[in-house]
Scaffold this motif. Structure first.
Motif, PDB file in Angstrom:
ATOM      1  N   LEU A 123       0.821  -1.215   0.000  1.00 54.61           N
ATOM      2  CA  LEU A 123       0.000   0.000   0.000  1.00 54.61           C
ATOM      3  C   LEU A 123       0.853   1.264   0.000  1.00 54.61           C
ATOM      4  CD1 LEU A 123      -2.897  -0.928   2.463  1.00 54.61           C
ATOM      5  CD2 LEU A 123      -3.121  -0.444   0.017  1.00 54.61           C
ATOM      6  N   SER A 124       2.121   1.140   0.380  1.00 50.90           N
ATOM      7  CA  SER A 124       3.000   2.311   0.399  1.00 50.90           C
ATOM      8  C   SER A 124       3.418   2.731  -1.011  1.00 50.90           C
ATOM      9  CB  SER A 124       4.253   2.025   1.248  1.00 50.90           C
ATOM     10  OG  SER A 124       5.077   1.053   0.612  1.00 50.90           O
ATOM     11  N   TYR A 125       3.233   1.825  -1.984  1.00 48.76           N
ATOM     12  CA  TYR A 125       3.566   2.154  -3.371  1.00 48.76           C
ATOM     13  C   TYR A 125       2.370   2.801  -4.059  1.00 48.76           C
ATOM     14  CZ  TYR A 125       7.308  -1.259  -2.526  1.00 48.76           C
ATOM     15  OH  TYR A 125       8.376  -1.937  -1.999  1.00 48.76           O
ATOM     16  N   ASP A 126       2.665   3.675  -5.005  1.00 45.99           N
ATOM     17  CA  ASP A 126       1.598   4.244  -5.833  1.00 45.99           C
ATOM     18  C   ASP A 126       0.896   3.100  -6.560  1.00 45.99           C
ATOM     19  OD1 ASP A 126       0.142   5.351  -8.029  1.00 45.99           O
ATOM     20  OD2 ASP A 126       1.386   7.146  -7.971  1.00 45.99           O
ATOM     21  N   PRO A 127      -0.454   3.005  -6.470  1.00 45.49           N
ATOM     22  CA  PRO A 127      -1.164   1.873  -7.077  1.00 45.49           C
ATOM     23  C   PRO A 127      -1.027   1.777  -8.587  1.00 45.49           C
ATOM     24  CG  PRO A 127      -2.713   3.558  -6.328  1.00 45.49           C
ATOM     25  CD  PRO A 127      -1.369   3.919  -5.777  1.00 45.49           C
ATOM     26  N   GLU A 128      -0.596   2.867  -9.248  1.00 46.59           N
ATOM     27  CA  GLU A 128      -0.461   2.844 -10.700  1.00 46.59           C
ATOM     28  C   GLU A 128       0.994   2.709 -11.142  1.00 46.59           C
ATOM     29  OE1 GLU A 128      -2.566   6.008 -12.582  1.00 46.59           O
ATOM     30  OE2 GLU A 128      -4.525   5.270 -11.942  1.00 46.59           O
ATOM     31  N   THR A 129       1.828   2.180 -10.232  1.00 50.83           N
ATOM     32  CA  THR A 129       3.224   1.915 -10.569  1.00 50.83           C
ATOM     33  C   THR A 129       3.483   0.418 -10.510  1.00 50.83           C
ATOM     34  OG1 THR A 129       3.968   2.103  -8.275  1.00 50.83           O
ATOM     35  CG2 THR A 129       3.944   4.128  -9.599  1.00 50.83           C
ATOM     36  N   ALA A 130       4.683   0.019 -10.926  1.00 48.26           N
ATOM     37  CA  ALA A 130       5.052  -1.397 -10.881  1.00 48.26           C
ATOM     38  C   ALA A 130       4.952  -1.940  -9.460  1.00 48.26           C
ATOM     39  CB  ALA A 130       6.472  -1.575 -11.421  1.00 48.26           C
ATOM     40  N   GLY A 131       5.381  -1.135  -8.474  1.00 48.19           N
ATOM     41  CA  GLY A 131       5.287  -1.570  -7.089  1.00 48.19           C
ATOM     42  C   GLY A 131       3.859  -1.796  -6.645  1.00 48.19           C
ATOM     43  N   GLY A 132       2.938  -1.023  -7.215  1.00 44.71           N
ATOM     44  CA  GLY A 132       1.538  -1.139  -6.827  1.00 44.71           C
ATOM     45  C   GLY A 132       0.825  -2.337  -7.415  1.00 44.71           C
ATOM     46  N   ILE A 133       1.347  -2.894  -8.525  1.00 37.85           N
ATOM     47  CA  ILE A 133       0.662  -4.030  -9.164  1.00 37.85           C
ATOM     48  C   ILE A 133       1.432  -5.341  -9.019  1.00 37.85           C
ATOM     49  CG2 ILE A 133      -0.550  -2.592 -10.844  1.00 37.85           C
ATOM     50  CD1 ILE A 133       1.543  -3.358 -12.923  1.00 37.85           C
ATOM     51  N   MET A 134       2.623  -5.287  -8.414  1.00 44.59           N
ATOM     52  CA  MET A 134       3.410  -6.520  -8.290  1.00 44.59           C
ATOM     53  C   MET A 134       2.873  -7.395  -7.160  1.00 44.59           C
ATOM     54  SD  MET A 134       6.873  -5.265  -6.337  1.00 44.59           S
ATOM     55  CE  MET A 134       6.814  -4.702  -4.627  1.00 44.59           C
ATOM     56  N   THR A 135       3.283  -8.643  -7.164  1.00 43.88           N
ATOM     57  CA  THR A 135       3.010  -9.554  -6.053  1.00 43.88           C
ATOM     58  C   THR A 135       4.333  -9.909  -5.385  1.00 43.88           C
ATOM     59  OG1 THR A 135       2.091 -11.695  -5.394  1.00 43.88           O
ATOM     60  CG2 THR A 135       3.111 -11.590  -7.564  1.00 43.88           C
ATOM     61  N   THR A 136       4.289 -10.050  -4.065  1.00 44.32           N
ATOM     62  CA  THR A 136       5.497 -10.404  -3.319  1.00 44.32           C
ATOM     63  C   THR A 136       5.551 -11.902  -3.029  1.00 44.32           C
ATOM     64  OG1 THR A 136       4.347  -9.842  -1.260  1.00 44.32           O
ATOM     65  CG2 THR A 136       5.700  -8.126  -2.262  1.00 44.32           C
ATOM     66  N   GLU A 137       4.573 -12.649  -3.522  1.00 43.11           N
ATOM     67  CA  GLU A 137       4.541 -14.093  -3.320  1.00 43.11           C
ATOM     68  C   GLU A 137       5.087 -14.774  -4.568  1.00 43.11           C
ATOM     69  OE1 GLU A 137       0.822 -14.584  -0.224  1.00 43.11           O
ATOM     70  OE2 GLU A 137       0.388 -14.669  -2.354  1.00 43.11           O
ATOM     71  N   TYR A 138       6.323 -15.148  -4.512  1.00 45.74           N
ATOM     72  CA  TYR A 138       6.975 -15.792  -5.645  1.00 45.74           C
ATOM     73  C   TYR A 138       8.109 -16.662  -5.112  1.00 45.74           C
ATOM     74  CZ  TYR A 138      10.514 -12.194  -4.900  1.00 45.74           C
ATOM     75  OH  TYR A 138      11.468 -11.393  -4.343  1.00 45.74           O
ATOM     76  N   VAL A 139       8.539 -17.597  -5.929  1.00 40.30           N
ATOM     77  CA  VAL A 139       9.635 -18.492  -5.563  1.00 40.30           C
ATOM     78  C   VAL A 139      10.918 -17.983  -6.206  1.00 40.30           C
ATOM     79  CG1 VAL A 139      10.535 -20.839  -5.732  1.00 40.30           C
ATOM     80  CG2 VAL A 139       8.084 -20.463  -5.348  1.00 40.30           C
ATOM     81  N   TYR A 140      11.941 -17.755  -5.397  1.00 36.88           N
ATOM     82  CA  TYR A 140      13.246 -17.369  -5.931  1.00 36.88           C
ATOM     83  C   TYR A 140      14.278 -18.377  -5.442  1.00 36.88           C
ATOM     84  CZ  TYR A 140      13.706 -15.365  -1.249  1.00 36.88           C
ATOM     85  OH  TYR A 140      13.728 -15.184   0.111  1.00 36.88           O
ATOM     86  N   ILE A 141      15.403 -18.436  -6.112  1.00 36.62           N
ATOM     87  CA  ILE A 141      16.454 -19.391  -5.736  1.00 36.62           C
ATOM     88  C   ILE A 141      17.771 -18.652  -5.571  1.00 36.62           C
ATOM     89  CG2 ILE A 141      15.363 -21.428  -6.746  1.00 36.62           C
ATOM     90  CD1 ILE A 141      16.829 -21.007  -9.277  1.00 36.62           C
ATOM     91  N   PHE A 142      18.709 -19.288  -4.874  1.00 41.94           N
ATOM     92  CA  PHE A 142      19.964 -18.624  -4.528  1.00 41.94           C
ATOM     93  C   PHE A 142      21.088 -18.981  -5.494  1.00 41.94           C
ATOM     94  CE2 PHE A 142      17.711 -18.593  -0.431  1.00 41.94           C
ATOM     95  CZ  PHE A 142      17.773 -17.229  -0.168  1.00 41.94           C
ATOM     96  N   ALA A 143      21.882 -17.985  -5.822  1.00 38.41           N
ATOM     97  CA  ALA A 143      22.956 -18.145  -6.798  1.00 38.41           C
ATOM     98  C   ALA A 143      24.047 -19.093  -6.304  1.00 38.41           C
ATOM     99  CB  ALA A 143      23.555 -16.777  -7.119  1.00 38.41           C
ATOM    100  N   LYS A 144      24.251 -19.156  -4.993  1.00 38.26           N
ATOM    101  CA  LYS A 144      25.357 -19.945  -4.451  1.00 38.26           C
ATOM    102  C   LYS A 144      25.101 -21.456  -4.499  1.00 38.26           C
ATOM    103  CE  LYS A 144      23.630 -19.942   0.283  1.00 38.26           C
ATOM    104  NZ  LYS A 144      23.900 -19.638   1.702  1.00 38.26           N
ATOM    105  N   ASN A 145      23.848 -21.869  -4.718  1.00 41.30           N
ATOM    106  CA  ASN A 145      23.480 -23.281  -4.628  1.00 41.30           C
ATOM    107  C   ASN A 145      23.824 -24.057  -5.897  1.00 41.30           C
ATOM    108  OD1 ASN A 145      22.524 -22.927  -2.065  1.00 41.30           O
ATOM    109  ND2 ASN A 145      20.376 -22.768  -2.673  1.00 41.30           N
ATOM    110  N   THR A 146      23.800 -25.389  -5.746  1.00 40.28           N
ATOM    111  CA  THR A 146      23.910 -26.280  -6.896  1.00 40.28           C
ATOM    112  C   THR A 146      22.514 -26.653  -7.369  1.00 40.28           C
ATOM    113  OG1 THR A 146      23.892 -28.262  -5.514  1.00 40.28           O
ATOM    114  CG2 THR A 146      26.044 -27.252  -5.977  1.00 40.28           C
ATOM    115  N   VAL A 147      22.420 -27.368  -8.476  1.00 34.53           N
ATOM    116  CA  VAL A 147      21.130 -27.842  -8.981  1.00 34.53           C
ATOM    117  C   VAL A 147      20.472 -28.761  -7.961  1.00 34.53           C
ATOM    118  CG1 VAL A 147      20.047 -29.343 -10.706  1.00 34.53           C
ATOM    119  CG2 VAL A 147      21.642 -27.546 -11.432  1.00 34.53           C
TER     120      VAL A 147
END
Length: 446
Positions: A123-147
């Motif tokens: 809600l702190s982001y302007d609703p008509e910006t990328a921050g306002g329409i993005m979702t924070t629920e996503y899967v990310y992975i770490f660069a240091k890891n192996t497959v």
């Protein structure tokens, strides 16, 4: 699933049978069935055995926050909290942001603490910006890891965190390092380092970027999702293509409303008061411009008194000019909104519009001139009408180009009632050209 069979499933089958089939049914079909069920008691009965996560999907399918709020209040408070817990943070943010202050606080108070924190951040982001329409629920992975490490981690991901076909790779401080396709992970040996298979040339969107520009970026690259980062390249969230489709629909509706001189948010469900407040300001402006056009006509009242047939033709000149101006305006507003008009091609587009105005003016002018000549039984009357039409069509395309460009330069939405300004130009100049030429040719018209 066919509607009658779906309704029979929800009303006449056991909870276990419903649970077995419900995952194969799209929430949009469930929502459609509920909307077509007018009896509220039966609607509640249809919802009784639907799992909370599926009900949450149904809520997310709804376009209007007030409709979502009313739907959620069909359930007791305990179940409502469970449904809200199943909704994504970006959808919860949209819901809280669209409701009035009291209702928004009520919904916010029913969220889990971690959801409250995420919603507050979004809600702190302007609703008509990328921050306002993005979702924070996503899967990310770490660069240091192996497959092997990555696959083990992906197997532990909870069901509500959907694994995408492309995954973003971050370092220990959440800086975006690259992107990797899920298929590349599966095809690589277990001891392969993630940094060896990622694409580090990843295109990211800054969280402050306007949503319309975000939509243009998606269109340019054809991606189904893109990462959102801050100024330090720290990953904040992702934007998916379905969010962009909503943005494009919203922006198109907004442009159409603004070009017509209405509030950008008015729709068919707006109240009488909302529609009145939306439309009256620009109608008053339009009235003022109509008075201006009438003043132009009044200056040539002596000419009209001597050649009364002028009054029958002059509205054709202004009307056709208005139509031509609207055509040019529509192309320019759309081109500006899509980023298709640049410094490099602006002059070429301008000259093209003037050329189109001249060519269409010649063709329409000849037709109107011949018709006017026959109507008035005077070839000079036809010449006046044809010349006025040519000049006004050129002026119309000139205004259709210039008005939205000027508004854009002033950092105003180019769709903002541009039609009113273009119509003013074509009306005033149309009357001026036609009646001015008629005054010059007056001895030949009598």
């Amino acid at each position: 699933m066919e509607k009658n069979r779906l309704k029979d499933l929800l009303l006449n089958h056991t909870r276990e049978e419903i649970q077995e089939e419900i995952d194969d049914i799209h929430p949009a079909d469930l929502l459609e069935l509920l909307e077509e069920t007018e009896d509220e008691d039966q609607r509640r009965e249809l919802l009784n055995d639907i799992p909370d996560d599926v009900v949450a999907d149904i809520v997310e399918e709804m376009d209007d926050g007030d409709d979502q709020y009313e739907f959620l209040h069909m359930f007791p408070k305990n179940r409502r909290k469970e449904i809200l817990d199943e909704m994504s943070d970006d959808e919860l943010t949209d819901l809280v942001g669209e409701l009035d202050e009291k209702e928004g606080r009520e919904v916010f108070s029913e969220l889990e603490p971690d959801d409250q924190q995420q919603v507050k951040q979004l809600l702190s982001y302007d609703p008509e910006t990328a921050g306002g329409i993005m979702t924070t629920e996503y899967v990310y992975i770490f660069a240091k890891n192996t497959v092997a490490d990555t696959l083990k981690y992906l197997q532990s991901v909870e069901d509500e965190e959907e694994i995408k076909s492309y995954l973003y790779v971050v370092d220990a401080l959440d800086h975006l390092k690259g992107v990797v396709a899920l298929r590349d992970i599966v095809r690589s040996s277990f001891d392969t380092k993630m940094m060896d298979i990622i694409n580090d040339n990843v295109i990211a969107i800054n969280y402050l970027e306007d949503q319309e520009e975000v939509a243009n970026t998606f269109k340019k690259y054809g991606y189904s999702l893109m990462p959102v980062v801050d100024d330090d390249n720290k990953m904040l969230g992702i934007i998916e293509i379905d969010d962009i489709l909503d943005v494009m629909e919203e922006e198109t509706t907004e442009d159409m409303n603004l070009m017509a001189g209405m509030d950008s948010e008015e729709d068919v469900d707006s109240t009488l008061s909302e529609s009145f407040k939306s439309r009256i300001p620009w109608l008053v402006v339009n009235l003022a411009t109509a008075v201006l056009a009438a003043a132009v006509v009044n200056n040539f009242s002596g000419t009209i008194e001597k050649v009364v047939s002028l009054s029958a033709v002059m509205s054709i000149v202004t009307g056709m000019g208005g139509n031509a101006g609207t055509q040019s305006l529509t192309i320019l507003v759309r081109g500006l909104s899509l980023g298709e008009v640049t410094k490099d091609n602006a002059l070429r587009i301008f000259l093209k519009e003037i050329g189109v105005g001249a060519l269409t003016g010649i063709v329409i002018g000849i037709i109107v001139g011949i018709g006017s000549m026959i109507f008035a039984h005077n070839p000079w009357f036809g010449v006046v009408a044809a010349l006025a039409m040519l000049l006004n069509m050129i002026a119309a395309n000139f205004a259709g180009y210039l008005v939205p460009v000027i508004l854009k330069k002033m950092h105003v939405d180019p769709a903002l009632a541009s039609g009113v300004f273009v119509t003013t130009v074509t009306d005033c100049l149309g009357f001026f050209f036609f009646l001015g030429l008629a005054t010059l040719f007056l001895p030949l018209l009598l």
